[in-house]
Design an enzyme around this catalytic site. Structure first.
Site, PDB file in Angstrom:
ATOM      1  N   GLN A   3      -8.171 -13.359   5.609  1.00  8.07           N
ATOM      2  CA  GLN A   3      -8.790 -12.108   5.154  1.00  8.07           C
ATOM      3  C   GLN A   3      -9.259 -12.278   3.716  1.00  8.07           C
ATOM      4  O   GLN A   3      -8.458 -12.548   2.824  1.00  8.07           O
ATOM      5  CB  GLN A   3      -7.786 -10.949   5.251  1.00  8.07           C
ATOM      6  CG  GLN A   3      -8.439  -9.624   4.906  1.00  8.07           C
ATOM      7  CD  GLN A   3      -7.516  -8.417   4.983  1.00  8.07           C
ATOM      8  OE1 GLN A   3      -7.452  -7.640   4.039  1.00  8.07           O
ATOM      9  NE2 GLN A   3      -6.831  -8.232   6.080  1.00  8.07           N
ATOM     10  N   TYR A  32       0.839  -1.204   0.000  1.00  5.39           N
ATOM     11  CA  TYR A  32       0.000   0.000   0.000  1.00  5.39           C
ATOM     12  C   TYR A  32       0.879   1.261   0.000  1.00  5.39           C
ATOM     13  O   TYR A  32       0.364   2.369  -0.137  1.00  5.39           O
ATOM     14  CB  TYR A  32      -0.943   0.032   1.214  1.00  5.39           C
ATOM     15  CG  TYR A  32      -1.883  -1.150   1.334  1.00  5.39           C
ATOM     16  CD1 TYR A  32      -2.135  -1.990   0.253  1.00  5.39           C
ATOM     17  CD2 TYR A  32      -2.522  -1.428   2.538  1.00  5.39           C
ATOM     18  CE1 TYR A  32      -2.988  -3.078   0.382  1.00  5.39           C
ATOM     19  CE2 TYR A  32      -3.382  -2.512   2.655  1.00  5.39           C
ATOM     20  CZ  TYR A  32      -3.604  -3.337   1.580  1.00  5.39           C
ATOM     21  OH  TYR A  32      -4.451  -4.410   1.706  1.00  5.39           O
ATOM     22  N   TYR A  39       4.964  -6.198  -9.504  1.00  5.41           N
ATOM     23  CA  TYR A  39       4.248  -7.018 -10.491  1.00  5.41           C
ATOM     24  C   TYR A  39       5.221  -7.388 -11.602  1.00  5.41           C
ATOM     25  O   TYR A  39       5.195  -6.774 -12.675  1.00  5.41           O
ATOM     26  CB  TYR A  39       3.051  -6.248 -11.070  1.00  5.41           C
ATOM     27  CG  TYR A  39       1.948  -6.015 -10.066  1.00  5.41           C
ATOM     28  CD1 TYR A  39       0.979  -7.000  -9.833  1.00  5.41           C
ATOM     29  CD2 TYR A  39       1.867  -4.825  -9.352  1.00  5.41           C
ATOM     30  CE1 TYR A  39      -0.035  -6.791  -8.897  1.00  5.41           C
ATOM     31  CE2 TYR A  39       0.856  -4.614  -8.415  1.00  5.41           C
ATOM     32  CZ  TYR A  39      -0.091  -5.600  -8.189  1.00  5.41           C
ATOM     33  OH  TYR A  39      -1.082  -5.400  -7.270  1.00  5.41           O
TER      34      TYR A  39
END
Ligand code: A2P
Length: 279
Positions: free
Chosen positions: A159, A24, A98
């Site tokens: 989660q 994040y 990525y």
């Protein structure tokens, strides 16, 4: 800076569980907010429950502890309360978050999730993480860990996306049987950001049933959606950068939904994900 401000407002409002991740790119702001609030005397470190996440490029066991140590250095904290494997698939290790080949396809990496889990267990033993868990795991992936020979610690939580349009009844039941807490992400149906959200699904907060029930209690559809989740034992991690909505999302402890209303909301399930994680 908006994350720093939002976390400080959240702590002042009463939130104690903060869900973060290295990817994040705001762990420095989260850490600063927590440290400032500790310095002000408003909270102690042990009042906060910080969840950090192991990213896909860091699954090889030898990378797990250094990755957590990097997160702790960015946060400037000694430990995280919960450290979780963010996704059950591994990407090629390296600086690229990525990693892609010349055709733009993600480069995956072969690792043994059980070996990654053993490295997570070692982080707990070292006191760097109080608890360890997983994220985005399906039943088979959970079973792989639960059935691992020599398992030292079970995942305490999983989660996953969870809200009235995606209620996850089977996974919730499986996790209940194994004492694994479901932490529901996107509990408000997330943002309408086309780059990572399937916007063809109808917006959750416009739902007539949620709004009608909200009217009865003088609450918003968002508050009803959050209350629904916590009432069925699902932990919620709503995201907002807006001070008024941060406070609104905390005002869910002064009303409760009846059994009939819970059933009505459960019936809204569409088995559709907003966050498809197509990679
Ligand atoms: P904002 O940050 O502007 O408040 P989720 O937690 O399901 O991922 O949803 C997050 C999205 O929902 C964000 O776009 C956030 O925008 C918005 N949001 C957060 N709280 C509320 C609320 N109480 N009512 C309406 N939208 C909200």
């Amino acid at each position: 800076g908006s994350c720093l401000e939002s976390v400080k407002i959240a702590i002042d409002t009463g939130y104690r569980h903060i869900d973060g991740a290295f990817v994040y790119y705001n762990e420095h702001e989260v850490g600063q907010a927590i440290r400032e609030k500790i310095a002000e005397g408003r909270i102690k470190r042990e009042d906060i429950f910080y969840c950090g996440k192991l990213w896909n490029t860091c699954h090889p066991p030898e990378l797990v502890r250094p990755t957590l140590e990097k997160t702790l250095k960015i946060l400037q904290l000694d430990y995280v309360d919960l450290y979780i494997i963010e996704l059950p698939m591994a990407f090629k290790p390296g600086d690229a978050i990525y990693p892609k080949d010349e055709n733009g396809k993600i480069i995956y990496h072969k690792t043994d999730l059980c070996a990654t889990w053993e490295a997570m267990e070692a982080c707990k033993d070292a006191g760097l993480a109080k608890s360890i868990g997983v994220s985005n795991f399906n039943r088979r992936q959970l079973e792989m860990i639960l059935n691992k020979p020599g398992l030292k610690y079970k995942p305490v939580s999983n989660q996953v996306e969870c809200h009235p349009y995606f209620t996850q009844p089977k996974l919730l039941e499986f996790c209940r049987q194994h004492d694994i807490v479901i932490v529901g992400y996107s509990p408000l149906g997330t943002s309408r950001d086309e780059t990572w959200v399937n916007v063809s699904s109808p917006p959750l907060l416009k739902d007539p049933v949620l709004n009608a029930i909200g009217k009865k209690y003088n609450k918003t559809a968002a508050q009803v959606a959050l209350r629904f989740s916590i009432q069925r034992g699902v932990v919620v991690i709503p995201k907002s950068f807006n001070p008024q909505r941060i406070r609104e999302n905390f005002q869910i402890f002064d009303f409760s939904l009846t059994e009939k209303e819970m059933k009505e909301i459960e019936a809204l399930n569409k088995n559709v994900r907003y966050v498809e994680l197509l990679m």
